[in-house]
Write an enzyme that holds these catalytic residues in place. Structure first.
Site, short mmCIF file in Angstrom:
data_model
loop_
_atom_site.label_atom_id
_atom_site.label_comp_id
_atom_site.label_asym_id
_atom_site.label_seq_id
_atom_site.Cartn_x
_atom_site.Cartn_y
_atom_site.Cartn_z
N LYS A 75 15.94 -34.44 -20.39
CA LYS A 75 17.13 -34.15 -21.20
C LYS A 75 18.01 -35.40 -21.29
O LYS A 75 18.21 -36.10 -20.30
CB LYS A 75 17.90 -32.99 -20.56
CG LYS A 75 19.07 -32.47 -21.38
CD LYS A 75 19.71 -31.26 -20.71
CE LYS A 75 20.88 -30.70 -21.50
NZ LYS A 75 21.48 -29.52 -20.85
N SER A 150 22.12 -25.39 -23.63
CA SER A 150 22.15 -26.69 -24.30
C SER A 150 20.87 -27.49 -24.16
O SER A 150 20.68 -28.47 -24.87
CB SER A 150 23.32 -27.50 -23.74
OG SER A 150 23.10 -27.77 -22.36
N SER A 174 22.22 -23.09 -19.43
CA SER A 174 21.59 -24.06 -20.33
C SER A 174 20.14 -24.39 -20.04
O SER A 174 19.51 -25.10 -20.81
CB SER A 174 22.41 -25.35 -20.36
OG SER A 174 23.60 -25.15 -21.06
#
Length: 485
Positions: A75, A150, A174
């Site tokens: 990420k 997210s 997330s």
């Protein structure tokens, strides 16, 4: 079957080389990325060079570790030395960290090979990956729908077969919510189990890094690699880390039946009937596999959402104050003075959702409202933790849906922030309590979209969550289904 173990066996048997695995991985990424858009940065040159080093070790007769030569997606809010880290924000466009986050350092040392940095909601604020300053990621099961957020880029990359494993971060759901929407396994560890050093901060008392994978076993292997004490993170727990993957058993314990509690408050208004049915069927299957099931009340569970949207923005408004174009941030050169430079840089660099949360946090921390909002939210947080403590005095694991619905259409909720915030209704209380939780696939709706169920454990009981999830996974075939891109 574990993708990590399969690739490892192929490498040591010399059926495939690490360079071949990485070359095929990038060919697949190039084929599906135009539709999925999971990655912001690809690291092909570096990855192939690392793969060649793994092949050289094998050729020399050296033993390689389980993660050596295994592709992984990271990420883009985890700092990677020498590789752009944007947090999907225009304010960090072109920012190249001079140091490595602890988790990516540990993975490098274990020999895992990063294939790229994945898309996210800007600064990890969002539930659909539509808040990215660069692109909207598609859900591999239907690219017109969102992958969740997210960490939507990481979840989509694993679901689309662009990487067998990935890292995400979880502040209010997330990791778990995108895992549910993309039909993969995602785990949020106990707060402090995994070092946050090098994770760009959103809400420091809630943020935690965790793994994505197609199977529970791969999730366990990746957690082993990243968990552990780190003196560079003051919130890091100094505890022994079990060999999670070695503890996985084919059956639930027979001598002392596992007690599972269904969180009563999560099966009510606002829950998609197809999601409710799939999770109830999964609970019935766990009963057949030997678990004892009872309904448990967590009366303050529903107050998690309002408490979170006071605490998280408050911490974010402080954490994001550093992006002032002096220390960090793309500077607006047209400004006449320092104040204008701050204002113009932040106005141009931050997206609407980040601005909304900064303003909300600044408001709740202001002198007249601190007691009325922030302090009260912290009291609610304590009460939620007490509810969980009381529940775990009766049962071993709690269960509920991960998300109230399956993946929604891109653009469907962008004009309604409250509707978007409700996507994390089931996951947020876990972050407030600092507990571990895991989402795994438990079915599909009538449109062929994945449904996830959430298992919640007591502090540091990742081993138990992984065990229960593994037994369920072995008895079902949901994890074997793959999207057709």
């Amino acid at each position: 079957m574990s993708a990590i173990r399969t690739l490892h066996q192929q490498l040591i048997a010399k059926e495939r080389s690490a360079v071949e695995i990485l070359t095929e991985t990038f060919a697949h990424i190039e084929a599906v990325e135009p539709k999925v858009k999971a990655f912001l940065t690809l690291t092909k040159e570096q990855a192939l060079a690392q793969a060649a080093q793994v092949d050289a070790k094998i050729a020399a007769g050296e033993t390689i570790g389980l993660l050596e030569g295994i592709p992984i997606a990271i990420k883009d809010n985890l700092c990677t030395k020498g590789i752009q880290t944007t947090c999907a924000s225009r304010i960090l466009e072109g920012f190249v960290p001079t140091y490595e986050s602890t988790v990516t350092q540990e993975l490098q040392e274990a020999g895992a090979i990063m294939v790229g940095k994945t898309n996210l909601d800007e600064f990890a604020m969002g539930s659909s990956t539509e808040n990215s300053g660069y692109q909207v990621t598609g859900n591999p099961w239907d690219v017109t729908r969102v992958p969740g957020g997210s960490s939507g880029g990481s979840a989509a990359a694993v679901a689309a077969g662009e990487a067998p494993i990935a890292l995400g971060s979880d502040t209010g759901g997330s990791i778990r919510q995108p895992a549910s929407l993309c039909g993969v396994v995602g785990l949020k560890p106990t707060y402090g189990l995994v070092s946050r050093f090098g994770l760009v901060a959103y809400a420091s008392s809630l943020d935690q890094i965790g793994p994505f994978a197609r199977t529970v076993e791969d999730t366990a292997i990746l957690l082993e690699a990243i968990a552990g004490h780190d003196p560079k993170d003051s919130t890091s727990l100094d505890v022994d880390i079990p060999q999670y993957s070695q503890l996985l058993q084919p059956e639930l314990p027979k001598d002392k039946p596992l007690k599972i509690g269904i969180i009563q408050e999560t099966f009510g208004e606002g829950l998609d009937p197809e999601v409710a049915e799939a999770v109830q069927k999964a609970i019935a299957q766990l009963q057949e596999l030997g678990a004892e099931v009872e309904t448990i009340s967590c009366p303050r569970f529903r107050y998690g959402l309002p408490a979170y949207y006071i605490i998280a923005p408050s911490e974010a408004s402080a954490n994001l104050a550093r992006y002032d174009a002096v220390k960090y941030g793309t500077r607006n050169a047209a400004a006449d003075n320092l104040v204008d430079m701050y204002t113009q840089t932040r106005a141009a660099g931050f997206g609407p959702e980040v601005k909304r949360r900064i303003m909300l946090g600044t408001y709740t921390l202001s002198a007249g409202y601190y007691d009325a909002y922030y302090l009260k939210a912290q009291k609610v947080r304590t009460l939620i933790k007490k509810d969980f403590d009381q529940a775990f005095a009766k049962v071993d694991v709690l269960i509920c849906p991960t998300s109230p619905s399956t993946a929604f259409k891109a653009g469907e909720k962008t004009d309604d922030p409250l509707s978007m915030y409700l996507s994390d209704l089931m996951t947020i209380p876990v972050n407030l309590a600092g507990l571990p939780a895991l989402s795994l696939p438990c079915g599909f709706d009538a449109q062929g979209l994945p449904i996830g169920m959430q298992l919640i454990g007591n502090v540091l009981r990742e081993d138990l969550l992984l065990q229960v999830a593994h037994v369920y996974e072995q008895a079902t075939a949901w994890h074997q289904k793959q999207p057709q891109l």
